[in-house]
Design an enzyme around this catalytic site. Structure first.
Site, PDB file in Angstrom:
ATOM      1  N   THR A 138       0.826  -1.215   0.000  1.00  0.00           N
ATOM      2  CA  THR A 138       0.000   0.000   0.000  1.00  0.00           C
ATOM      3  C   THR A 138       0.856   1.259   0.000  1.00  0.00           C
ATOM      4  OG1 THR A 138      -1.529   1.261   1.396  1.00  0.00           O
ATOM      5  CG2 THR A 138      -0.073  -0.250   2.532  1.00  0.00           C
ATOM      6  N   ASP A 139       0.272   2.361  -0.471  1.00  0.00           N
ATOM      7  CA  ASP A 139       0.990   3.646  -0.414  1.00  0.00           C
ATOM      8  C   ASP A 139       1.139   4.151   1.026  1.00  0.00           C
ATOM      9  OD1 ASP A 139      -1.656   4.364   0.062  1.00  0.00           O
ATOM     10  OD2 ASP A 139      -1.794   5.812  -1.577  1.00  0.00           O
ATOM     11  N   GLU A 140       0.345   3.573   1.958  1.00  0.00           N
ATOM     12  CA  GLU A 140       0.373   4.082   3.338  1.00  0.00           C
ATOM     13  C   GLU A 140       1.714   3.849   4.019  1.00  0.00           C
ATOM     14  OE1 GLU A 140      -3.029   3.449   5.760  1.00  0.00           O
ATOM     15  OE2 GLU A 140      -4.421   3.648   4.094  1.00  0.00           O
ATOM     16  N   TYR A 187      -1.674  -0.485  11.035  1.00  0.00           N
ATOM     17  CA  TYR A 187      -1.868  -1.151   9.740  1.00  0.00           C
ATOM     18  C   TYR A 187      -0.668  -0.911   8.825  1.00  0.00           C
ATOM     19  CZ  TYR A 187      -3.284  -1.540   4.826  1.00  0.00           C
ATOM     20  OH  TYR A 187      -3.305  -1.829   3.487  1.00  0.00           O
ATOM     21  N   LYS A 191       2.211  -3.460   7.297  1.00  0.00           N
ATOM     22  CA  LYS A 191       2.457  -3.650   5.851  1.00  0.00           C
ATOM     23  C   LYS A 191       3.919  -3.316   5.521  1.00  0.00           C
ATOM     24  CE  LYS A 191      -0.071  -4.577   2.936  1.00  0.00           C
ATOM     25  NZ  LYS A 191      -0.488  -5.897   2.377  1.00  0.00           N
TER      26      LYS A 191
HETATM   27  P1  NAD Z   1      -9.872  -7.069   2.255  1.00  0.00           P
HETATM   28  O1  NAD Z   1      -9.844  -6.801   3.716  1.00  0.00           O
HETATM   29  O2  NAD Z   1     -11.104  -6.752   1.472  1.00  0.00           O
HETATM   30  O3  NAD Z   1      -9.530  -8.604   1.968  1.00  0.00           O
HETATM   31  C1  NAD Z   1      -8.536  -9.292   2.669  1.00  0.00           C
HETATM   32  C2  NAD Z   1      -8.726 -10.774   2.424  1.00  0.00           C
HETATM   33  O4  NAD Z   1      -7.680 -11.479   3.117  1.00  0.00           O
HETATM   34  C3  NAD Z   1     -10.054 -11.324   2.964  1.00  0.00           C
HETATM   35  O5  NAD Z   1     -10.649 -12.161   2.015  1.00  0.00           O
HETATM   36  C4  NAD Z   1      -9.654 -12.093   4.207  1.00  0.00           C
HETATM   37  O6  NAD Z   1     -10.508 -13.194   4.491  1.00  0.00           O
HETATM   38  C5  NAD Z   1      -8.249 -12.571   3.816  1.00  0.00           C
HETATM   39  N1  NAD Z   1      -7.420 -12.837   5.003  1.00  0.00           N
HETATM   40  C6  NAD Z   1      -7.251 -12.042   6.087  1.00  0.00           C
HETATM   41  N2  NAD Z   1      -6.430 -12.645   6.978  1.00  0.00           N
HETATM   42  C7  NAD Z   1      -6.069 -13.844   6.434  1.00  0.00           C
HETATM   43  C8  NAD Z   1      -5.232 -14.903   6.857  1.00  0.00           C
HETATM   44  N3  NAD Z   1      -4.610 -14.865   8.046  1.00  0.00           N
HETATM   45  N4  NAD Z   1      -5.067 -15.964   6.042  1.00  0.00           N
HETATM   46  C9  NAD Z   1      -5.707 -16.027   4.838  1.00  0.00           C
HETATM   47  N5  NAD Z   1      -6.524 -15.049   4.394  1.00  0.00           N
HETATM   48  C10 NAD Z   1      -6.702 -13.977   5.182  1.00  0.00           C
HETATM   49  O7  NAD Z   1      -8.604  -6.295   1.686  1.00  0.00           O
HETATM   50  P2  NAD Z   1      -8.414  -5.538   0.292  1.00  0.00           P
HETATM   51  O8  NAD Z   1      -8.874  -4.147   0.445  1.00  0.00           O
HETATM   52  O9  NAD Z   1      -8.910  -6.372  -0.796  1.00  0.00           O
HETATM   53  O10 NAD Z   1      -6.808  -5.496   0.243  1.00  0.00           O
HETATM   54  C11 NAD Z   1      -6.081  -6.589  -0.295  1.00  0.00           C
HETATM   55  C12 NAD Z   1      -4.595  -6.283  -0.212  1.00  0.00           C
HETATM   56  O11 NAD Z   1      -4.315  -5.090  -0.924  1.00  0.00           O
HETATM   57  C13 NAD Z   1      -4.095  -6.046   1.212  1.00  0.00           C
HETATM   58  O12 NAD Z   1      -2.824  -6.616   1.313  1.00  0.00           O
HETATM   59  C14 NAD Z   1      -4.024  -4.537   1.339  1.00  0.00           C
HETATM   60  O13 NAD Z   1      -3.036  -4.152   2.254  1.00  0.00           O
HETATM   61  C15 NAD Z   1      -3.667  -4.144  -0.082  1.00  0.00           C
HETATM   62  N6  NAD Z   1      -4.130  -2.814  -0.523  1.00  0.00           N
HETATM   63  C16 NAD Z   1      -5.428  -2.441  -0.387  1.00  0.00           C
HETATM   64  C17 NAD Z   1      -5.833  -1.210  -0.885  1.00  0.00           C
HETATM   65  C18 NAD Z   1      -7.270  -0.747  -0.787  1.00  0.00           C
HETATM   66  O14 NAD Z   1      -7.557   0.411  -1.120  1.00  0.00           O
HETATM   67  N7  NAD Z   1      -8.205  -1.581  -0.378  1.00  0.00           N
HETATM   68  C19 NAD Z   1      -4.902  -0.355  -1.503  1.00  0.00           C
HETATM   69  C20 NAD Z   1      -3.569  -0.780  -1.599  1.00  0.00           C
HETATM   70  C21 NAD Z   1      -3.195  -2.016  -1.131  1.00  0.00           C
HETATM   71  O1  DAU Z   2      -4.140   4.056   0.559  1.00  0.00           O
HETATM   72  C1  DAU Z   2      -4.379   2.690   0.454  1.00  0.00           C
HETATM   73  C2  DAU Z   2      -5.206   2.232   1.636  1.00  0.00           C
HETATM   74  O2  DAU Z   2      -6.525   2.723   1.421  1.00  0.00           O
HETATM   75  C3  DAU Z   2      -5.219   0.724   1.810  1.00  0.00           C
HETATM   76  O3  DAU Z   2      -3.927   0.280   2.088  1.00  0.00           O
HETATM   77  C4  DAU Z   2      -6.171   0.320   2.940  1.00  0.00           C
HETATM   78  O4  DAU Z   2      -6.258  -1.088   3.014  1.00  0.00           O
HETATM   79  C5  DAU Z   2      -7.538   0.890   2.631  1.00  0.00           C
HETATM   80  O5  DAU Z   2      -8.420   0.608   3.698  1.00  0.00           O
HETATM   81  C6  DAU Z   2      -7.465   2.399   2.408  1.00  0.00           C
HETATM   82  O6  DAU Z   2      -7.143   3.078   3.652  1.00  0.00           O
HETATM   83  P1  DAU Z   2      -7.882   4.434   4.095  1.00  0.00           P
HETATM   84  O7  DAU Z   2      -7.759   4.555   5.561  1.00  0.00           O
HETATM   85  O8  DAU Z   2      -7.432   5.571   3.264  1.00  0.00           O
HETATM   86  O9  DAU Z   2      -9.417   4.057   3.638  1.00  0.00           O
HETATM   87  P2  DAU Z   2     -10.808   4.312   4.360  1.00  0.00           P
HETATM   88  O10 DAU Z   2     -11.868   3.967   3.373  1.00  0.00           O
HETATM   89  O11 DAU Z   2     -10.876   3.697   5.712  1.00  0.00           O
HETATM   90  O12 DAU Z   2     -10.825   5.894   4.578  1.00  0.00           O
HETATM   91  C7  DAU Z   2     -10.687   6.799   3.486  1.00  0.00           C
HETATM   92  C8  DAU Z   2     -10.658   8.215   4.060  1.00  0.00           C
HETATM   93  O13 DAU Z   2     -11.966   8.517   4.573  1.00  0.00           O
HETATM   94  C9  DAU Z   2      -9.710   8.388   5.224  1.00  0.00           C
HETATM   95  O14 DAU Z   2      -9.139   9.681   5.168  1.00  0.00           O
HETATM   96  C10 DAU Z   2     -10.592   8.260   6.457  1.00  0.00           C
HETATM   97  C11 DAU Z   2     -11.917   8.817   5.977  1.00  0.00           C
HETATM   98  N1  DAU Z   2     -13.115   8.211   6.584  1.00  0.00           N
HETATM   99  C12 DAU Z   2     -13.246   6.862   6.561  1.00  0.00           C
HETATM  100  C13 DAU Z   2     -14.352   6.222   7.092  1.00  0.00           C
HETATM  101  C14 DAU Z   2     -14.478   4.711   7.078  1.00  0.00           C
HETATM  102  C15 DAU Z   2     -14.118   9.004   7.131  1.00  0.00           C
HETATM  103  O15 DAU Z   2     -14.026  10.252   7.135  1.00  0.00           O
HETATM  104  N2  DAU Z   2     -15.214   8.395   7.663  1.00  0.00           N
HETATM  105  C16 DAU Z   2     -15.368   7.031   7.690  1.00  0.00           C
HETATM  106  O16 DAU Z   2     -16.397   6.533   8.216  1.00  0.00           O
END
Ligand code: NAD
Ligand code: DAU
Length: 381
Positions: A138-140, A187, A191
């Protein structure tokens, strides 16, 4: 018995991004066997993959990546030659409440998978030849950027993202592949640690690894604890929209299928030991994106556009809330020819429409445990 050209293990394939990656690979590469390994935590949902579950090149295995013996067994059983590792705990707010789970899954789970791959691949006559361990990050991990140009400046690169002025760029700095790691939340710290382990396995043992760091994804099948699906559902049911702090934080949004396409390109053509940033040059302040979502939901539900603006409720800020994320994905665009396919307005319209059309999916995931979790996390904010 069918022999497959490749045997690719995708972890976390029942989650949001993973389900799009599994679908893309299963449909696009019938000559590959795709093994979807997922623990099915609260975030994993096999209903996300109903359309491909009976394909002959698809296998689902319920397992925990922390179970090292199981990972070894699966590597051998399926002759795994490629891994795309997405399984993780992914929600920042949960990590603030329960950091241990994040260290366990994201750090120890990744290490368990790396070690199982190492032992299996090093035991083969050809060893690491033709193998790939692709870690999705992730970019985080890069920390937070400053808002040096609050009015917005035009970025000096070509982008297919929308040209609407207010979400071009909110600062002159971006995250590059060589930006120093500086994670702030449990988190992102977990990562970052997993990224270091992946690179260490390349540097120490010669494992052919790749790491990519992507910005915020949006699109169908995202668990409604994350901003966009949570707010779509709340607007539909006229529930308050909890905006953290002043709603000024900036995120860089990418349509999930564009991320999946990038993963495909990088898995096949990326250079070993490289890092690629993935993002769409598409920055938005939370409050602006929330207004777009409200207008879109209202319009698609036949309500007067904007009539639900009064659902916006400013609440206590997230602890350690990162101000701005902005990815520079020039390397990926120039070296591997990937670029986002969707304009943001098009992507958000598709996304809102999908959640409104799939109320049953939403009802299923928002019932039971999720609801209890939601109450315990947000009551009193
Ligand atoms: P998500 O939470 O929707 O899905 C995670 C999946 O991993 C789920 O299906 C869960 O059951 C599985 N999982 C969790 N713990 C596990 C374990 N111990 N063993 C096997 N499976 C397990 O997450 P997502 O948003 O789809 O993100 C997927 C990946 O991409 C993550 O690594 C996250 O850090 C990365 N990522 C997410 C975003 C985003 O915006 N969502 C952006 C950049 C990177
Ligand atoms: O940048 C990549 C990341 O993006 C991934 O690595 C993470 O897995 C993914 O969850 C996401 O993280 P964020 O924390 O940016 O996403 P989230 O949807 O939780 O929040 C987006 C923005 O909105 C953040 O600034 C927090 C704000 N927010 C979020 C929620 C859930 C609110 O203001 N209210 C809310 O209820």
């Amino acid at each position: 018995m069918t022999t497959f050209k490749r045997n690719i293990l995708i972890t976390g394939g029942a989650g949001f991004i993973g389900s799009h990656v599994v679908r893309l690979f299963v449909n696009k590469y019938p000559e590959y066997r795709i093994i979807n390994l997922d623990k099915l935590t609260y975030a994993g949902n096999l209903a996300n993959l109903k359309d491909i579950e009976n394909q002959p090149n698809y296998v689902f295995v319920k397992a925990d990546i922390c179970d090292y013996e199981k990972m070894q067994e699966l590597m051998e059983l399926y002759h795994v030659d490629g891994i795309i590792h997405l399984a993780a705990e992914s929600h920042v707010d949960r990590s603030i409440k329960d950091p241990f789970t994040f260290a366990r899954t994201n750090v120890m789970g990744t290490l368990s998978l790396l070690q199982a791959a190492k032992v299996y691949w090093e035991g083969l006559p050809e060893k690491y030849e033709g193998k790939r361990f692709y870690h999705i990050s992730t970019d985080e991990v890069y920390g937070a950027l400053e808002m040096t140009h609050p009015e917005g400046i035009e970025p000096p690169f070509t982008t297919t993202a929308s040209s609407s002025e207010h979400h071009l760029a909110y600062g002159k700095d971006f995250f590059y592949e060589d930006t120093k790691y500086n994670p702030h939340s449990p988190y992102s710290a977990s990562k970052a640690s997993s990224d270091h382990f992946v690179r260490a396995f390349h540097d120490t043992y010669g494992m052919p690894t790749i790491v990519t760091n992507c910005s915020n994804n949006y699109g169908p099948y995202q668990f409604p604890e994350k901003l966009i699906p949570l707010f779509i559902n709340n607007i539909r049911h006229r529930k308050p929209l909890p905006v953290y702090g002043k709603g000024e934080n900036v995120r860089d949004w990418l349509y999930v299928e564009d991320h999946a396409r990038a993963i495909d390109v990088i898995f096949h053509n990326g250079k070993t030991a490289e890092t690629y940033n993935i993002g769409g040059f598409n920055e938005w302040k939370n409050i602006d994106i929330i207004k777009v979502v409200i207008n879109t939901v209202d319009r698609l539900l036949g309500r007067k556009e904007g009539e639900d603006m009064d659902l916006i409720t400013y609440v206590t800020d997230r602890l350690g809330h990162d101000m701005r994320y902005a990815i520079d994905s020039t390397k990926l665009q120039k070296e591997l020819g990937w670029e986002p396919s969707l304009q943001f307005e098009e992507g958000i319209e598709k996304t809102v429409r999908w959640y409104l059309d799939n109320q049953e999916w939403m009802d299923n995931v928002t019932s039971g445990d999720y609801q209890k979790y939601y109450d315990s996390m947000y009551k009193g904010r």
